[in-house]
Design a protein around this motif. Structure first.
Motif, short mmCIF file in Angstrom:
data_model
loop_
_atom_site.label_atom_id
_atom_site.label_comp_id
_atom_site.label_asym_id
_atom_site.label_seq_id
_atom_site.Cartn_x
_atom_site.Cartn_y
_atom_site.Cartn_z
N VAL A 121 25.77 22.63 22.29
CA VAL A 121 25.12 23.09 23.52
C VAL A 121 24.92 24.60 23.48
O VAL A 121 23.86 25.11 23.86
CB VAL A 121 25.95 22.67 24.75
N ALA A 122 25.95 25.31 23.02
CA ALA A 122 25.85 26.78 22.96
C ALA A 122 24.74 27.23 22.02
O ALA A 122 23.91 28.08 22.37
CB ALA A 122 27.19 27.36 22.52
N LEU A 123 24.69 26.65 20.82
CA LEU A 123 23.66 27.04 19.85
C LEU A 123 22.28 26.63 20.33
O LEU A 123 21.31 27.39 20.18
CB LEU A 123 23.96 26.39 18.50
N PHE A 124 22.17 25.45 20.89
CA PHE A 124 20.87 24.95 21.37
C PHE A 124 20.32 25.86 22.46
O PHE A 124 19.14 26.25 22.43
CB PHE A 124 21.05 23.53 21.90
N GLN A 125 21.14 26.21 23.43
CA GLN A 125 20.67 27.05 24.53
C GLN A 125 20.40 28.48 24.09
O GLN A 125 19.56 29.16 24.68
CB GLN A 125 21.69 27.02 25.66
N ARG A 126 21.08 28.92 23.07
CA ARG A 126 20.80 30.26 22.56
C ARG A 126 19.45 30.29 21.84
O ARG A 126 18.67 31.26 21.99
CB ARG A 126 21.91 30.71 21.61
N VAL A 127 19.16 29.26 21.07
CA VAL A 127 17.92 29.22 20.29
C VAL A 127 16.72 28.95 21.18
O VAL A 127 15.63 29.48 20.95
CB VAL A 127 18.03 28.15 19.18
N GLU A 128 16.89 28.15 22.23
CA GLU A 128 15.74 27.75 23.04
C GLU A 128 15.09 28.92 23.76
O GLU A 128 13.95 28.81 24.22
CB GLU A 128 16.15 26.70 24.07
N ARG A 129 15.76 30.06 23.84
CA ARG A 129 15.19 31.21 24.55
C ARG A 129 14.00 31.78 23.80
O ARG A 129 13.09 32.35 24.41
CB ARG A 129 16.27 32.30 24.71
N THR A 130 13.97 31.62 22.48
CA THR A 130 12.86 32.17 21.67
C THR A 130 12.21 31.14 20.78
O THR A 130 11.40 31.49 19.92
CB THR A 130 13.38 33.33 20.80
N VAL A 131 12.56 29.86 20.95
CA VAL A 131 12.12 28.84 20.01
C VAL A 131 10.61 28.62 20.05
O VAL A 131 9.98 28.32 19.04
CB VAL A 131 12.84 27.51 20.29
N VAL A 132 9.98 28.77 21.22
CA VAL A 132 8.54 28.54 21.31
C VAL A 132 7.77 29.51 20.43
O VAL A 132 6.76 29.16 19.82
CB VAL A 132 8.07 28.65 22.79
N ASP A 133 8.25 30.75 20.33
CA ASP A 133 7.58 31.74 19.51
C ASP A 133 7.81 31.49 18.02
O ASP A 133 6.96 31.84 17.20
CB ASP A 133 8.08 33.14 19.86
N SER A 134 8.97 30.88 17.67
CA SER A 134 9.31 30.71 16.27
C SER A 134 8.75 29.46 15.65
O SER A 134 8.53 29.39 14.44
CB SER A 134 10.83 30.71 16.08
#
Length: 290
Positions: free
Chosen positions: A276-289
């Motif tokens: 959950v921690a890793l998923f929520q951290r990545v989702e903040r910029t995932v659309v750009d990546s």
């Protein structure tokens, strides 16, 4: 990650979307507000899985049967691996029921960001809903795989091949075992999703991870065949406990203690928290990546 707030002023109602101040938080109210989307995603996964197929749901019945046939030839007939005095097909099928559900959750949820990038780029919603919907939709495949197991069990029971083997009161604990596998696979899938969002070629490693992990789990061999000095390695694997629990619930055979259960639960919670921690951290910029 974005935070959604409902603001009401003098009878008016609006939704404010603003940046979240932390990447480790669970907003159960948001999940509840998007429950209709969750149901739609579950229906989408099920429909996409059976659309334009020849046999449809029958694939989920044939798949464990074919795998069991291979295991019976390779490990039982050729390798002479013991099966705790149980018929080999029944022994393998019982282990594959829980394992297949775990593997399907990892495969479908581990590439969440890559396969759903167009959806994530168009509209905001709690991203955790997507892998949660995948874990839920795979419950249908899990239920279908009980059909061949039941058929083999009835066959061996009526033929007299099962002596003193029958479901007992432990069968009532089977839903708890399924929930354990769902949470464990959910945590692992979230970790893999976060990794593949940044390094997309890692998605090719998912299948290899599942295969290696399967042989580290007592599916084709019983724990009684493992030397005592090496059993601690098996118990480090958090999937060993639910697989053994499946055999205890369905066949009344197996070795499982409170210590192993506590360790497995601790590992499951750690993987779930990390996922959950890793998923929520990545989702903040995932659309750009992606």
């Amino acid at each position: 990650m974005l935070e959604v707030r409902a603001v009401s002023d003098s009878g008016s109602y609006e939704i404010v979307i603003e940046p979240s101040q932390t990447w480790l938080t669970l907003r159960f109210r948001e999940f509840w507000e998007y429950r209709d989307l969750f149901v739609l995603l579950v229906q989408r996964d099920i429909t996409a899985r059976f659309k334009q197929t020849v046999l449809g749901p029958l694939w989920y019945i044939l798949q464990p049967i074919l795998t069991t046939a291979v295991f019976a030839v390779v490990f039982s007939r050729i390798g002479r691996v013991p099966t705790d005095e149980l018929p080999a097909p029944l022994f393998y099928l019982c282990g594959l029921i829980g394992w297949n559900y775990f593997a399907q959750n990892i495969t479908s949820g581990g590439s969440c960001f890559v396969t759903n990038a167009p959806l994530f780029g168009k509209v905001w919603f709690p991203r955790l809903i997507v892998p949660a919907a995948a874990v839920t939709s795979n419950l249908l495949a899990l239920a279908l795989q009980f059909i061949p197991f039941t058929a083999f069990f009835v066959f061996y029971q009526t033929s007299g091949a099962l002596h003193g083997v029958h479901p007992n009161g432990a069968l009532l604990l089977l839903p708890a075992v399924v929930i354990f596998i769902a949470l464990l696979s959910f945590g692992v899938a979230l970790c893999l999703s976060a990794a593949t969002a940044k390094y997309r070629d890692l998605i090719h490693l998912h299948q290899y991870l599942v295969q290696v992990w399967m042989f580290a789990t007592p599916i084709v061999y019983p724990l009684s065949a493992v030397p005592a000095k090496w059993k601690w390695i098996i118990w480090i694997n958090p999937m060993s406990v639910p697989i053994e629990a499946f055999r205890i619930c369905l066949l009344g055979r197996g070795t499982l203690g409170a210590k192993e259960i506590v360790i497995a639960c601790g590992e499951m919670l750690a993987l779930l928290f990390a996922g959950v921690a890793l998923f929520q951290r990545v989702e903040r910029t995932v659309v750009d990546s992606v």
